[in-house]
Design a protein around this motif. Structure first.
Motif, PDB file in Angstrom:
ATOM      1  N   ALA A 139      10.073   4.895  -6.439  1.00 13.58           N
ATOM      2  CA  ALA A 139      11.034   4.506  -5.691  1.00 13.58           C
ATOM      3  C   ALA A 139      10.540   4.199  -4.204  1.00 13.58           C
ATOM      4  O   ALA A 139      11.612   3.628  -3.562  1.00 13.58           O
ATOM      5  N   VAL A 140       9.929   3.791  -4.156  1.00 13.09           N
ATOM      6  CA  VAL A 140       8.610   4.185  -2.813  1.00 13.09           C
ATOM      7  C   VAL A 140       8.455   2.350  -2.491  1.00 13.09           C
ATOM      8  O   VAL A 140       8.469   1.769  -1.100  1.00 13.09           O
ATOM      9  N   GLY A 147       0.650  -1.462  -0.050  1.00 16.17           N
ATOM     10  CA  GLY A 147      -0.386   0.433   0.711  1.00 16.17           C
ATOM     11  C   GLY A 147       0.904   1.170  -0.048  1.00 16.17           C
ATOM     12  O   GLY A 147       0.365   2.755  -0.467  1.00 16.17           O
ATOM     13  N   TYR A 148       2.448   0.978  -0.451  1.00 15.19           N
ATOM     14  CA  TYR A 148       2.787   2.583  -0.060  1.00 15.19           C
ATOM     15  C   TYR A 148       2.620   3.243  -0.899  1.00 15.19           C
ATOM     16  O   TYR A 148       2.591   4.079  -1.143  1.00 15.19           O
ATOM     17  N   CYS A 149       2.773   2.305  -1.963  1.00 15.63           N
ATOM     18  CA  CYS A 149       2.146   3.072  -3.707  1.00 15.63           C
ATOM     19  C   CYS A 149       1.338   4.443  -3.582  1.00 15.63           C
ATOM     20  O   CYS A 149       0.881   5.398  -3.680  1.00 15.63           O
ATOM     21  N   GLY A 150       0.079   4.002  -2.331  1.00 18.38           N
ATOM     22  CA  GLY A 150      -1.258   4.337  -2.322  1.00 18.38           C
ATOM     23  C   GLY A 150      -1.166   5.387  -1.513  1.00 18.38           C
ATOM     24  O   GLY A 150      -1.665   6.665  -1.275  1.00 18.38           O
ATOM     25  N   GLU A 151      -0.394   5.512  -0.402  1.00 17.92           N
ATOM     26  CA  GLU A 151       0.109   6.563   0.541  1.00 17.92           C
ATOM     27  C   GLU A 151       0.725   7.126   0.048  1.00 17.92           C
ATOM     28  O   GLU A 151       0.682   8.444   0.833  1.00 17.92           O
ATOM     29  N   ILE A 152       2.392   6.927  -1.163  1.00 17.33           N
ATOM     30  CA  ILE A 152       2.754   8.258  -1.465  1.00 17.33           C
ATOM     31  C   ILE A 152       2.136   9.477  -2.666  1.00 17.33           C
ATOM     32  O   ILE A 152       3.101  10.241  -2.922  1.00 17.33           O
ATOM     33  N   CYS A 153       0.766   8.704  -3.222  1.00 16.17           N
ATOM     34  CA  CYS A 153       0.264   9.250  -3.732  1.00 16.17           C
ATOM     35  C   CYS A 153      -0.772  10.581  -4.032  1.00 16.17           C
ATOM     36  O   CYS A 153      -1.887   9.571  -3.637  1.00 16.17           O
ATOM     37  N   THR A 154      -0.340  11.285  -4.121  1.00 17.77           N
ATOM     38  CA  THR A 154      -1.885  11.977  -3.555  1.00 17.77           C
ATOM     39  C   THR A 154      -3.012  12.708  -4.097  1.00 17.77           C
ATOM     40  O   THR A 154      -3.498  13.407  -4.316  1.00 17.77           O
ATOM     41  N   MET A 155      -2.220  12.438  -5.896  1.00 17.87           N
ATOM     42  CA  MET A 155      -2.908  12.347  -6.863  1.00 17.87           C
ATOM     43  C   MET A 155      -4.657  10.958  -7.030  1.00 17.87           C
ATOM     44  O   MET A 155      -5.487  11.161  -7.783  1.00 17.87           O
ATOM     45  N   GLY A 156      -4.121   9.930  -6.188  1.00 19.33           N
ATOM     46  CA  GLY A 156      -5.470   9.412  -5.685  1.00 19.33           C
ATOM     47  C   GLY A 156      -5.115   8.010  -7.434  1.00 19.33           C
ATOM     48  O   GLY A 156      -6.142   8.012  -8.028  1.00 19.33           O
ATOM     49  N   VAL A 157      -4.390   8.273  -8.181  1.00 18.09           N
ATOM     50  CA  VAL A 157      -3.793   6.994  -8.825  1.00 18.09           C
ATOM     51  C   VAL A 157      -3.931   5.526  -8.473  1.00 18.09           C
ATOM     52  O   VAL A 157      -4.681   4.641  -9.024  1.00 18.09           O
ATOM     53  N   PHE A 158      -4.032   5.276  -7.694  1.00 23.60           N
ATOM     54  CA  PHE A 158      -3.393   3.579  -6.434  1.00 23.60           C
ATOM     55  C   PHE A 158      -4.593   3.071  -6.303  1.00 23.60           C
ATOM     56  O   PHE A 158      -5.420   4.003  -4.953  1.00 23.60           O
ATOM     57  N   GLY A 159      -4.870   1.790  -6.385  1.00 22.77           N
ATOM     58  CA  GLY A 159      -6.272   1.464  -5.005  1.00 22.77           C
ATOM     59  C   GLY A 159      -5.748   0.017  -5.029  1.00 22.77           C
ATOM     60  O   GLY A 159      -4.506  -0.309  -5.081  1.00 22.77           O
ATOM     61  N   MET A 160      -6.824  -0.886  -4.645  1.00 22.06           N
ATOM     62  CA  MET A 160      -6.098  -1.891  -4.393  1.00 22.06           C
ATOM     63  C   MET A 160      -7.028  -3.408  -5.112  1.00 22.06           C
ATOM     64  O   MET A 160      -8.120  -2.949  -4.827  1.00 22.06           O
ATOM     65  N   SER A 161      -6.474  -4.108  -5.895  1.00 23.02           N
ATOM     66  CA  SER A 161      -7.410  -5.058  -6.710  1.00 23.02           C
ATOM     67  C   SER A 161      -8.033  -5.611  -5.783  1.00 23.02           C
ATOM     68  O   SER A 161      -8.245  -6.328  -4.136  1.00 23.02           O
TER      69      SER A 161
END
Length: 529
Positions: A519-520, A478-492
């Motif tokens: 990077a994360v 879940g690090y990608c979702g935490e680092i991205c403030t643009m709301g790109v990521f979620g979980m399948s």
């Protein structure tokens, strides 16, 4: 297995976050190029209150600015103010040919005047009827001059009346149906939400207890308001903060009482911080019990057993009563609309019941702004005025397209990431000095500062990326979702072969290519191109 998504052109997140849909990237780019006249014209495509919003908007656009991924958001509100302050006189577009249709707008706040402006540009004859002695609604009476000078409001109204809008003050309206009967083809009700919410405590109607909006109205009108040496303000919204800061400027030692913690206050964080700098005291997690001469008795509040979080139900703590010495109590616990006073169908909180086209239950009568939504923000009221203006135009036989035509220029890409330069801060008056007068607290940008700040814009809507996630190796950290403030990521919703629900790119169109997710990611499962 790779999840691979090709991005399509998109609306910039700052523009998407603006309730009125202002083309933020375009006017920021025009400021960057030194064309303040063009920037002001771009803003006025969507709102007639460019200066008002430059001074007093709560700027939801900045909360979504993609620049946050690198450092701080672009100072969008101050750039809007720069466009208004530094442009030459930019007249409104010429109105369309007369339609022969007459529209009455009841109320001259931001919603009513916005609707009047765009309806006049469509060729309708518009008369604004205002019960008060001067137009402007909450812009004039509810926001102190240290935040929004009256001459700024006057200039904005003059721009609106230049389209042919007529404003009649001292004209209270009791029934919009009477206006239809007198020859108007449509009526728009935009009377705001002025009725104070009562606390329901003993002593609330006693001498020395003032309503927050009425207090601000009197102070903004230049009336001398006797407060005594100490004041307690009850509430946590912008009206409460404005009332408290006004009381400080009138010489009173002031304390604000709010039923929840500081983080839960609905007032602007900037306004709260400035008020604290000016000497405002705070009592949190407390509620008034009784109001007596010279004192306010309160009780401490705590979450009900088993409750937690910002929305938890609060209950009084037994034996926690305490008193605050005060000569005056200002109640600013909220306002309500009063649809019944206009003989219109009432919805929740005294608001006017409307359909999705802003139409009331009375044919030919529409409504907009706080009288529909309840107390809201300037930009939300403006957006509501736009929506209702389009609906009224369609009702009168128009196409509902209220935006003046402009040629869209070719937009060149900006360097990804923009210049590595921190956000420019506006200069503010010394707290001790500003607490003594109603002089403007914040200086705006000069031309050089505005152009320098505008260069920080990423022009993110011009950059398109692909986002690839190797879902077979993702371990769902879940690090990608935490680092991205643009709301790109979620979980399948499904599991991969190694038993994890991998990350997915739910909104890849929001990606700005900052590579923080790359990077994360401990699994090296993300690629952005």
């Amino acid at each position: 297995m790779n999840e691979h998504v090709r991005l399509e052109p998109r609306v910039a997140p700052c523009r998407a976050a603006c309730p009125a849909g202002i083309d933020v990237p375009r006017y920021v780019r025009e400021i960057r190029d030194g064309d303040f006249d063009a920037a002001l014209a771009t803003i006025r495509e969507k709102i007639p209150f460019a200066a008002v919003c430059g001074y007093a908007c709560f700027h939801p656009c900045e909360a979504k600015c993609a620049r946050r991924q690198f450092d701080e958001p672009v100072a969008i509100r101050l750039l809007k103010r720069a466009a208004a302050d530094l442009a030459h006189t930019v007249p409104p577009p010429a109105p369309a040919a007369s339609t022969g249709r007459k529209v009455a707008v009841v109320g001259s706040g931001p919603a009513g005047l916005t609707a009047a402006y765009y309806l006049a540009l469509k060729g309708h004859a518009v008369t604004v009827l205002e019960a008060a002695s001067r137009p402007g609604g909450m812009l004039r009476w509810g926001i102190p001059e240290y935040r929004l000078p009256n001459d700024v409001v006057e200039n904005e109204i003059a721009h609106i009346t230049a389209t042919g809008v007529t404003i009649t003050t001292g004209a209270a309206v009791r029934s919009p149906e009477d206006l239809l009967a007198s020859g108007h083809d449509a009526v728009l009700v935009a009377t705001g939400a002025w009725t104070p919410v009562k606390l329901g405590v003993d002593g609330e109607t006693a001498a020395g207890v003032l309503d927050g909006i009425d207090f601000l109205k009197r102070a903004n009108a230049g009336e001398t308001v006797a407060l005594g040496k100490t004041v307690a303000v009850i509430g946590g919204g912008n009206t409460a903060i404005d009332a408290a800061r006004t009381a400080i400027r009138l010489g009173a030692q002031t304390t604000l009482v709010y039923r929840r913690g500081r983080i839960a206050m609905p007032a602007s964080a900037e306004e709260i911080a400035e008020a604290e700098e000016e000497g405002l005291g705070f009592v949190f997690e407390a509620a008034p019990v009784t109001i007596e001469a010279g004192r306010l008795t309160c009780v401490k509040l705590a979450p009900k057993e088993g409750g937690s979080g910002r929305g938890a139900t609060l209950v009084a703590v037994d034996g926690s009563d305490f008193t605050i010495a005060c000569d005056t109590v200002i109640v600013a616990a909220g306002q309500q609309a009063d649809a019944a006073a206009l003989k219109l169908k009432v919805a929740r909180g005294g608001t006017v019941a409307v359909d999705d086209k802003a139409a009331t239950s009375v044919p030919g009568v529409f409504a907009a702004g706080d009288v529909v939504s309840g107390p809201s923000t300037i930009i939300d009221a403006i957006a509501s005025g736009r929506t209702s203006a389009s609906a009224v135009d369609i009702f009168l036989g128009g196409d509902g397209n209220i935006d003046p035509p402009r040629v869209e220029p070719i937009e060149a890409d900006a360097p990804l990431g923009g210049p590595r330069r921190r956000r420019l801060a506006s200069k503010k008056a010394d707290p001790a000095e500003r607490a003594k007068s109603f002089a403007l607290v914040e200086d705006g940008f000069d031309a050089a500062m505005a152009r320098s700040e505008a260069e920080r814009c990423l022009a993110c809507q011009t950059h398109h990326h692909t986002v690839e996630i190797t879902t077979d190796i993702c371990k769902a950290c879940g690090y990608c979702g935490e680092i991205c403030t643009m709301g790109v990521f979620g979980m399948s919703d499904t599991f991969n072969a190694i038993g994890y629900q991998p990350a997915v790119a739910l909104h890849p169109e929001q990606c700005i290519g900052c590579l923080k997710c790359f990077a994360v990611c401990p699994d090296f499962a993300i690629a952005v191109r």
